[in-house]
Scaffold this active site. Structure first.
Site, PDB file in Angstrom:
ATOM      1  N   TRP A 113       0.836  -1.225   0.007  1.00  0.00           N
ATOM      2  CA  TRP A 113      -0.014   0.027   0.157  1.00  0.00           C
ATOM      3  C   TRP A 113       0.921   1.155   0.036  1.00  0.00           C
ATOM      4  O   TRP A 113       0.658   2.105  -0.695  1.00  0.00           O
ATOM      5  CB  TRP A 113      -1.051   0.100   1.215  1.00  0.00           C
ATOM      6  CG  TRP A 113      -1.961  -0.998   1.103  1.00  0.00           C
ATOM      7  CD1 TRP A 113      -2.146  -2.221   1.606  1.00  0.00           C
ATOM      8  CD2 TRP A 113      -3.022  -1.125  -0.180  1.00  0.00           C
ATOM      9  NE1 TRP A 113      -3.399  -2.904   0.937  1.00  0.00           N
ATOM     10  CE2 TRP A 113      -3.709  -2.485   0.129  1.00  0.00           C
ATOM     11  CE3 TRP A 113      -3.073  -0.290  -1.257  1.00  0.00           C
ATOM     12  CZ2 TRP A 113      -4.722  -2.411  -0.847  1.00  0.00           C
ATOM     13  CZ3 TRP A 113      -4.351  -0.645  -2.066  1.00  0.00           C
ATOM     14  CH2 TRP A 113      -5.111  -1.530  -1.963  1.00  0.00           C
ATOM     15  N   ASP A 182      -1.110   6.420   6.432  1.00  0.00           N
ATOM     16  CA  ASP A 182      -2.473   5.556   6.128  1.00  0.00           C
ATOM     17  C   ASP A 182      -2.498   4.584   7.323  1.00  0.00           C
ATOM     18  O   ASP A 182      -1.841   3.742   7.595  1.00  0.00           O
ATOM     19  CB  ASP A 182      -2.034   4.768   4.624  1.00  0.00           C
ATOM     20  CG  ASP A 182      -3.188   4.132   4.412  1.00  0.00           C
ATOM     21  OD1 ASP A 182      -3.992   3.570   5.279  1.00  0.00           O
ATOM     22  OD2 ASP A 182      -2.739   3.403   3.212  1.00  0.00           O
ATOM     23  N   LYS A 206     -12.911  -1.462   7.460  1.00  0.00           N
ATOM     24  CA  LYS A 206     -12.121  -2.524   8.108  1.00  0.00           C
ATOM     25  C   LYS A 206     -12.527  -2.443   9.721  1.00  0.00           C
ATOM     26  O   LYS A 206     -13.383  -3.051  10.173  1.00  0.00           O
ATOM     27  CB  LYS A 206     -10.531  -2.259   8.128  1.00  0.00           C
ATOM     28  CG  LYS A 206     -10.068  -2.505   6.675  1.00  0.00           C
ATOM     29  CD  LYS A 206      -8.765  -2.037   6.368  1.00  0.00           C
ATOM     30  CE  LYS A 206      -8.592  -1.844   4.942  1.00  0.00           C
ATOM     31  NZ  LYS A 206      -8.539  -2.873   4.018  1.00  0.00           N
TER      32      LYS A 206
HETATM   33  C1  LIG Z   1      -3.181   0.133   4.061  1.00  0.00           C
HETATM   34  C2  LIG Z   1      -4.251   0.289   3.100  1.00  0.00           C
HETATM   35  N1  LIG Z   1      -4.253   1.422   2.284  1.00  0.00           N
HETATM   36  C3  LIG Z   1      -5.055   1.553   1.209  1.00  0.00           C
HETATM   37  C4  LIG Z   1      -6.053   0.695   1.036  1.00  0.00           C
HETATM   38  C5  LIG Z   1      -6.892   0.894  -0.459  1.00  0.00           C
HETATM   39  O1  LIG Z   1      -8.136   1.361   0.327  1.00  0.00           O
HETATM   40  P1  LIG Z   1      -9.487   1.856  -0.592  1.00  0.00           P
HETATM   41  O2  LIG Z   1      -9.974   0.639  -1.243  1.00  0.00           O
HETATM   42  O3  LIG Z   1     -10.348   2.397   0.397  1.00  0.00           O
HETATM   43  O4  LIG Z   1      -9.101   2.749  -1.486  1.00  0.00           O
HETATM   44  C6  LIG Z   1      -6.104  -0.417   1.819  1.00  0.00           C
HETATM   45  C7  LIG Z   1      -7.190  -1.561   1.443  1.00  0.00           C
HETATM   46  O5  LIG Z   1      -7.273  -2.615   1.539  1.00  0.00           O
HETATM   47  C8  LIG Z   1      -5.209  -0.533   2.716  1.00  0.00           C
HETATM   48  O6  LIG Z   1      -5.355  -1.788   3.405  1.00  0.00           O
END
Ligand SMILES: Cc1ncc(COP(=O)(O)O)c(C=O)c1O
Length: 370
Positions: A113, A182, A206
């Site tokens: 991520w 994040d 989550k």
């Molecule tokens: C740490 C992290 N960042 C970003 C995301 C992406 O999130 P979204 O699908 O809400 O854009 C996720 C999705 O699982 C994630 O676990």
């Protein structure tokens, strides 16, 4: 956890959902949502049907924010935004709102991520610096090894990497440079000192509620840096001034989030759930470490308590393990499609009994195949 009634209407089976997101929600929250679905507190309307500008929804929105502020806790000097676009949207929101004239931002990449956040930000900023990047993503490098820029607008980290199961064991100290994290897969699972960050963001699906809602927590003095051409839906300053209602917010997800926050308050708040989360993770890692079939590659200090990836000795056994686990009601244990393997996500709403059931199943599987 949910009970499904099978077609004969006699036997019931408990399902434990280990999905990384969208993921398990607290059963009492779902029941309350069901009770209130068609008539929210005598209005004769569903929350989905309420105007976001009306006093009923405003009361829901304010209540939800107040609960989140109390839970974290979030000081008054921070704004809380309830937005759309997911955490992925904020991969752009961060550079669009926090870059400065220097144009430099630092990224510490400890998993997939963080890599995605960096790739997206690089479309908006000319000078992005990778201060550290792990390969493989199995640890967090000590801050002493990072190559931070002298005048960065911010330093970005992913506090818990959902795919790789890697968590920072301590919050880095970036001095006067705002730290941005994040926190999608760690928010509300353990205490986070908000004051150490310039901004935090999280997709809701989550530990907060349904997909479609994104929470941004930003220190007020960092607002108003927004770049001129930023679309208004990504403009934190404009959204803060409009109470996140510059356009129609994700009202139903915001309402469910409020129910989840109330549930968490009843569960002893973040310190209370953190203790349960610590126990759940310890049990699962002990089962993995004590086995010759299962393995987890992450450095002990950086093992995530929310997302536990593990491998099964062979591809064939892995397929069998996942299929039999599903039959046993232990669902969504597949690893992220990019890495394969297995992964158990142990968010707040996963009861300890779910982890006990998984551990018992793993032991049984190992006895049959060891
Ligand atoms: C740490 C992290 N960042 C970003 C995301 C992406 O999130 P979204 O699908 O809400 O854009 C996720 C999705 O699982 C994630 O676990």
């Amino acid at each position: 956890m949910s009970q499904i009634i099978q077609s004969d209407q006699i036997s019931t089976k408990t399902i434990y959902n280990f999905s990384a997101g969208p993921s398990v929600l607290p059963a009492p929250v779902l029941r309350q949502a069901q009770e209130e679905l068609t008539d929210w507190r005598g209005t004769g309307m569903s929350v989905m049907e309420l105007s976001h500008r009306g006093k009923d929804f405003i009361s829901i929105a304010e209540d939800s924010e107040a609960r989140l502020r109390a839970l974290m806790p979030i000081p008054d000097s921070y704004k809380v935004l309830f937005l759309q676009g997911g955490a992925t949207g904020q991969f752009v929101g961060v550079p669009a709102n926090l870059s400065t004239a220097s144009g430099v931002a630092d990224y510490v990449i400890t998993g997939q991520w963080g890599q995605k956040a960096y790739a997206e930000a690089s479309k908006y900023l000319d000078k992005l610096n990778v201060a550290a990047r792990t390969d493989p993503h199995t640890y967090v490098p000590p801050q002493g090894e990072w190559r931070l820029s002298r005048n960065a607008a911010y330093v970005h980290i992913t506090l818990n990497e959902t795919v790789n199961g890697v968590v920072f064991d301590q919050v880095p100290d970036t001095g006067d440079v705002p730290l941005v994290a994040d926190v999608s897969s760690i928010i509300l699972s353990e205490p986070i000192d908000v004051t150490k960050f310039g901004a935090l963001y999280a997709g809701a699906q989550k530990n907060i509620g349904p997909a479609g809602l994104t929470v941004v927590i930003v220190r007020e003095d960092l607002l108003a840096r927004t770049r001129p051409r930023t679309p208004q839906v990504w403009d934190w300053y404009a959204m803060a001034k409009a109470g996140s209602m510059l356009n129609t917010p994700p009202t139903y997800a915001w309402y469910i989030a409020g129910l989840v926050f109330a549930w968490l308050q009843d569960e002893g708040g973040v310190p209370g759930i953190a203790e349960v989360n610590r126990r759940k993770a310890e049990k699962l890692y002990a089962a993995i470490d004590g086995s010759s079939l299962f393995a987890n590659p992450v450095a002990l200090a950086n093992r995530s308590r929310m997302n536990v990836p593990f491998t099964v000795a062979t591809d064939e056994l892995e397929r069998e393990f996942l299929a039999k686990a599903k039959d046993a009601g232990l669902v969504n244990l597949e690893g992220h499609r990019s890495v394969g393997g297995a992964r158990a996500s142990l968010y707040n709403a996963m009861p300890e009994a779910g982890v006990d059931a998984l551990v018992a199943f793993m032991k049984e599987f190992e006895n049959a195949h060891g």
